[in-house]
Design a protein around this motif. Structure first.
Motif, PDB file in Angstrom:
ATOM      1  N   ASP A   3      13.438  45.996 -33.530  1.00 45.89           N
ATOM      2  CA  ASP A   3      12.884  46.071 -32.172  1.00 45.89           C
ATOM      3  C   ASP A   3      13.873  46.874 -31.330  1.00 45.89           C
ATOM      4  OD1 ASP A   3      12.123  45.749 -29.582  1.00 45.89           O
ATOM      5  OD2 ASP A   3      12.226  43.555 -29.572  1.00 45.89           O
ATOM      6  N   LEU A   4      13.435  48.057 -30.901  1.00 50.40           N
ATOM      7  CA  LEU A   4      14.364  48.968 -30.212  1.00 50.40           C
ATOM      8  C   LEU A   4      14.368  48.787 -28.705  1.00 50.40           C
ATOM      9  CD1 LEU A   4      13.748  52.337 -32.130  1.00 50.40           C
ATOM     10  CD2 LEU A   4      15.789  50.917 -32.197  1.00 50.40           C
ATOM     11  N   SER A   5      13.609  47.839 -28.171  1.00 58.13           N
ATOM     12  CA  SER A   5      13.455  47.761 -26.714  1.00 58.13           C
ATOM     13  C   SER A   5      14.787  47.438 -26.016  1.00 58.13           C
ATOM     14  CB  SER A   5      12.377  46.734 -26.334  1.00 58.13           C
ATOM     15  OG  SER A   5      12.756  45.467 -26.786  1.00 58.13           O
ATOM     16  N   VAL A   6      14.936  48.031 -24.830  1.00 56.04           N
ATOM     17  CA  VAL A   6      16.165  47.851 -24.039  1.00 56.04           C
ATOM     18  C   VAL A   6      15.782  47.727 -22.569  1.00 56.04           C
ATOM     19  CG1 VAL A   6      17.642  49.186 -25.615  1.00 56.04           C
ATOM     20  CG2 VAL A   6      16.493  50.369 -23.737  1.00 56.04           C
ATOM     21  N   ASP A   7      16.785  47.420 -21.732  1.00 56.55           N
ATOM     22  CA  ASP A   7      16.545  47.325 -20.301  1.00 56.55           C
ATOM     23  C   ASP A   7      17.583  48.192 -19.587  1.00 56.55           C
ATOM     24  OD1 ASP A   7      16.479  46.408 -17.551  1.00 56.55           O
ATOM     25  OD2 ASP A   7      15.173  44.820 -18.311  1.00 56.55           O
ATOM     26  N   ILE A   8      17.109  49.174 -18.818  1.00 56.07           N
ATOM     27  CA  ILE A   8      18.066  50.010 -18.057  1.00 56.07           C
ATOM     28  C   ILE A   8      17.881  49.767 -16.557  1.00 56.07           C
ATOM     29  CG2 ILE A   8      18.259  51.821 -19.810  1.00 56.07           C
ATOM     30  CD1 ILE A   8      16.343  53.477 -17.793  1.00 56.07           C
ATOM     31  N   LEU A  12      12.414  49.456 -21.308  1.00 54.27           N
ATOM     32  CA  LEU A  12      12.007  50.637 -22.088  1.00 54.27           C
ATOM     33  C   LEU A  12      11.698  50.200 -23.525  1.00 54.27           C
ATOM     34  CD1 LEU A  12      14.690  53.369 -21.169  1.00 54.27           C
ATOM     35  CD2 LEU A  12      12.666  52.671 -19.871  1.00 54.27           C
ATOM     36  N   LYS A  13      10.775  50.920 -24.178  1.00 56.78           N
ATOM     37  CA  LYS A  13      10.435  50.554 -25.558  1.00 56.78           C
ATOM     38  C   LYS A  13      11.538  50.954 -26.537  1.00 56.78           C
ATOM     39  CE  LYS A  13       7.763  54.749 -26.290  1.00 56.78           C
ATOM     40  NZ  LYS A  13       6.517  55.428 -26.396  1.00 56.78           N
ATOM     41  N   ASN A  14      12.373  51.911 -26.138  1.00 58.56           N
ATOM     42  CA  ASN A  14      13.531  52.275 -26.968  1.00 58.56           C
ATOM     43  C   ASN A  14      14.582  52.939 -26.069  1.00 58.56           C
ATOM     44  OD1 ASN A  14      13.461  55.308 -27.128  1.00 58.56           O
ATOM     45  ND2 ASN A  14      11.414  54.902 -27.917  1.00 58.56           N
ATOM     46  N   PRO A  15      15.828  53.083 -26.561  1.00 53.82           N
ATOM     47  CA  PRO A  15      16.906  53.575 -25.678  1.00 53.82           C
ATOM     48  C   PRO A  15      16.924  55.085 -25.458  1.00 53.82           C
ATOM     49  CG  PRO A  15      17.796  52.943 -27.837  1.00 53.82           C
ATOM     50  CD  PRO A  15      16.336  52.625 -27.867  1.00 53.82           C
ATOM     51  N   LEU A  16      16.067  55.854 -26.113  1.00 49.32           N
ATOM     52  CA  LEU A  16      16.152  57.319 -26.007  1.00 49.32           C
ATOM     53  C   LEU A  16      15.500  57.836 -24.732  1.00 49.32           C
ATOM     54  CD1 LEU A  16      15.529  58.803 -29.547  1.00 49.32           C
ATOM     55  CD2 LEU A  16      17.542  57.721 -28.562  1.00 49.32           C
ATOM     56  N   ILE A  17      16.262  58.623 -23.986  1.00 46.08           N
ATOM     57  CA  ILE A  17      15.815  59.099 -22.678  1.00 46.08           C
ATOM     58  C   ILE A  17      15.975  60.623 -22.638  1.00 46.08           C
ATOM     59  CG2 ILE A  17      16.304  58.960 -20.185  1.00 46.08           C
ATOM     60  CD1 ILE A  17      17.548  56.181 -20.738  1.00 46.08           C
ATOM     61  N   LEU A  18      15.007  61.292 -22.062  1.00 49.20           N
ATOM     62  CA  LEU A  18      15.167  62.736 -21.822  1.00 49.20           C
ATOM     63  C   LEU A  18      16.142  62.910 -20.661  1.00 49.20           C
ATOM     64  CD1 LEU A  18      14.278  65.750 -22.180  1.00 49.20           C
ATOM     65  CD2 LEU A  18      12.550  65.280 -20.418  1.00 49.20           C
ATOM     66  N   ALA A  19      17.250  63.646 -20.893  1.00 46.43           N
ATOM     67  CA  ALA A  19      18.237  63.874 -19.821  1.00 46.43           C
ATOM     68  C   ALA A  19      17.672  64.828 -18.782  1.00 46.43           C
ATOM     69  CB  ALA A  19      19.523  64.449 -20.423  1.00 46.43           C
ATOM     70  N   GLY A 264      28.803  50.502 -25.477  1.00 42.31           N
ATOM     71  CA  GLY A 264      28.293  49.771 -24.319  1.00 42.31           C
ATOM     72  C   GLY A 264      27.055  50.346 -23.653  1.00 42.31           C
ATOM     73  N   ALA A 265      26.483  51.433 -24.196  1.00 39.86           N
ATOM     74  CA  ALA A 265      25.316  52.028 -23.533  1.00 39.86           C
ATOM     75  C   ALA A 265      24.059  51.196 -23.762  1.00 39.86           C
ATOM     76  CB  ALA A 265      25.089  53.441 -24.046  1.00 39.86           C
ATOM     77  N   ASP A 266      23.263  51.087 -22.707  1.00 38.55           N
ATOM     78  CA  ASP A 266      21.947  50.453 -22.820  1.00 38.55           C
ATOM     79  C   ASP A 266      20.900  51.516 -23.155  1.00 38.55           C
ATOM     80  OD1 ASP A 266      22.336  47.513 -21.601  1.00 38.55           O
ATOM     81  OD2 ASP A 266      23.635  48.934 -20.564  1.00 38.55           O
ATOM     82  N   GLY A 267      21.038  52.677 -22.504  1.00 33.06           N
ATOM     83  CA  GLY A 267      20.164  53.806 -22.804  1.00 33.06           C
ATOM     84  C   GLY A 267      21.022  54.995 -23.205  1.00 33.06           C
ATOM     85  N   VAL A 268      20.420  55.925 -23.939  1.00 35.45           N
ATOM     86  CA  VAL A 268      21.153  57.119 -24.371  1.00 35.45           C
ATOM     87  C   VAL A 268      20.266  58.333 -24.102  1.00 35.45           C
ATOM     88  CG1 VAL A 268      22.260  58.293 -26.308  1.00 35.45           C
ATOM     89  CG2 VAL A 268      22.317  55.788 -26.177  1.00 35.45           C
TER      90      VAL A 268
END
Ligand SMILES: Cc1cc2nc3c(=O)[nH]c(=O)nc-3n(C[C@H](O)[C@H](O)[C@H](O)COP(=O)(O)O)c2cc1C
Length: 317
Positions: A3-8, A12-19, A264-268
């Protein structure tokens, strides 16, 4: 099952974010990044009025993994951009507008427009190293008090959740993070690009139209990791309040995402590497991350988040 879900600050359903800034200015492309599986999309930084940006060339890979840019915050202005984002109404992936400006008022105005248009969270880009023509730096994020003032103002005039994006071009990034959090930041992202310069030895002049630029890409990953770790350590030590952290800088592979989460990152967030792997980099990294977590026996990111930070702390006592 992984389960890849995270909280920023929002789930979010997973930690990968478009910069911010890489592909984030057209609705069509943002939609494709959402379809490739990204957990959230941060847009190009948007100012109150349209900006043409700097002279070409604005983005160059000067050697393997070393990308320099000085776009100069080219953008269509907040009203036109909100109309562009209208085409994304059906997309369920969270869209996080990035807000830029030259004053507290401009940050507040742009953020308020996004709030009125229905967005819940924005990123404050207080860390672009080359927003003014020929500027060599002097970003808001180099000054803890200006950082505090901007974050406080936007917090006061909106009920948006705020990510504050920090600059690596400082002596003490923890001090700036502390100001941002104290003023109400709901999450911190780091790092923006690193002040840089390249000269063409044949033509004998700098390669970027703006002369000075910011470095990004795989060459900056270890610098981003170090800055992330400094802030994460300060949070672990109780020196600053714990808020979600978004690591940015040079991420190209699933292993890199794993490294940022260990620190320590929640999102990347992923930016320049899209220039190498195209939009499919999101689906490729997601598959790789799931496989890696499965192989290492982890079911959720929180099971290994900050593990390297805890280890570092035991050595620093
Ligand atoms: C071409 C380009 C444009 C960028 N534009 C923005 C921007 O508009 N706002 C912002 O906050 N960061 C911007 N950035 C910085 C990235 O979001 C990111 O912080 C930085 O590039 C490090 O990550 P990366 O190595 O994965 O690219 C830009 C970077 C590049 C390469």
């Amino acid at each position: 099952m992984v389960d890849l879900s995270v909280d920023i600050g929002i789930p979010l359903k997973n930690p990968l974010i478009l910069a911010s800034g890489i592909l984030g200015s057209s609705a069509g492309i943002l939609k494709r990044v959402a379809e490739a599986g990204a957990g959230a999309l941060i847009t190009k930084s948007i100012t109150q009025d349209p900006r043409e940006g700097h002279e070409n060339p604005t983005v160059i890979e000067v050697s393997e993994g070393v990308i320099l840019n000085a776009i100069g915050l080219a953008n269509p202005g907040v009203d036109a951009f909100i109309r562009e984002l209208d085409a994304l109404k059906g997309v369920r992936t969270p869209i996080i507008p990035s807000v830029a400006g030259n004053s507290e008022d401009e940050f507040a105005t742009v953020a308020s427009r996004f709030e009125d248009a229905g967005f819940r969270m924005v990123e404050l880009n207080i860390s672009c190293p080359h927003s003014l023509p020929l500027s060599t730096g002097n970003t808001i994020a180099q000054d803890p008090e200006r950082t505090r003032a901007i974050v406080k103002t936007v917090k006061e005039v909106t009920s948006l959740r705020l990510i504050v994006k920090l600059s690596p071009n400082v002596t003490d990034i923890v001090e700036v993070a502390a100001s941002a959090i104290d003023a109400g930041a709901d999450a911190i992202s780091l790092i923006n690009t690193i002040e840089a310069l390249e000269v063409d030895p044949w033509v004998e002049i700098p390669v970027l139209g703006n002369i000075f630029g910011g470095q990004s890409g795989p060459s900056i990953r270890c610098i981003a990791q170090r800055k992330l770790a400094e802030v994460a350590l300060a949070m672990e030590d109780g020196k600053i309040e714990r808020v979600p952290l978004i690591g940015v800088g040079g991420v190209r592979r699933a292993e890199d995402v794993f490294r940022f989460i260990l620190l320590g990152a929640d999102g990347v967030a992923i930016g320049s590497s899209i220039l190498y792997g195209d939009i499919e980099i999101f689906s490729d990294i997601l598959r790789g991350l799931e496989q890696m977590m499965h192989d290492k026996g982890y079911a959720r990111p929180e099971e290994f988040r900050g593990k390297a930070i805890s280890w570092i702390r035991t050595r620093m006592r």
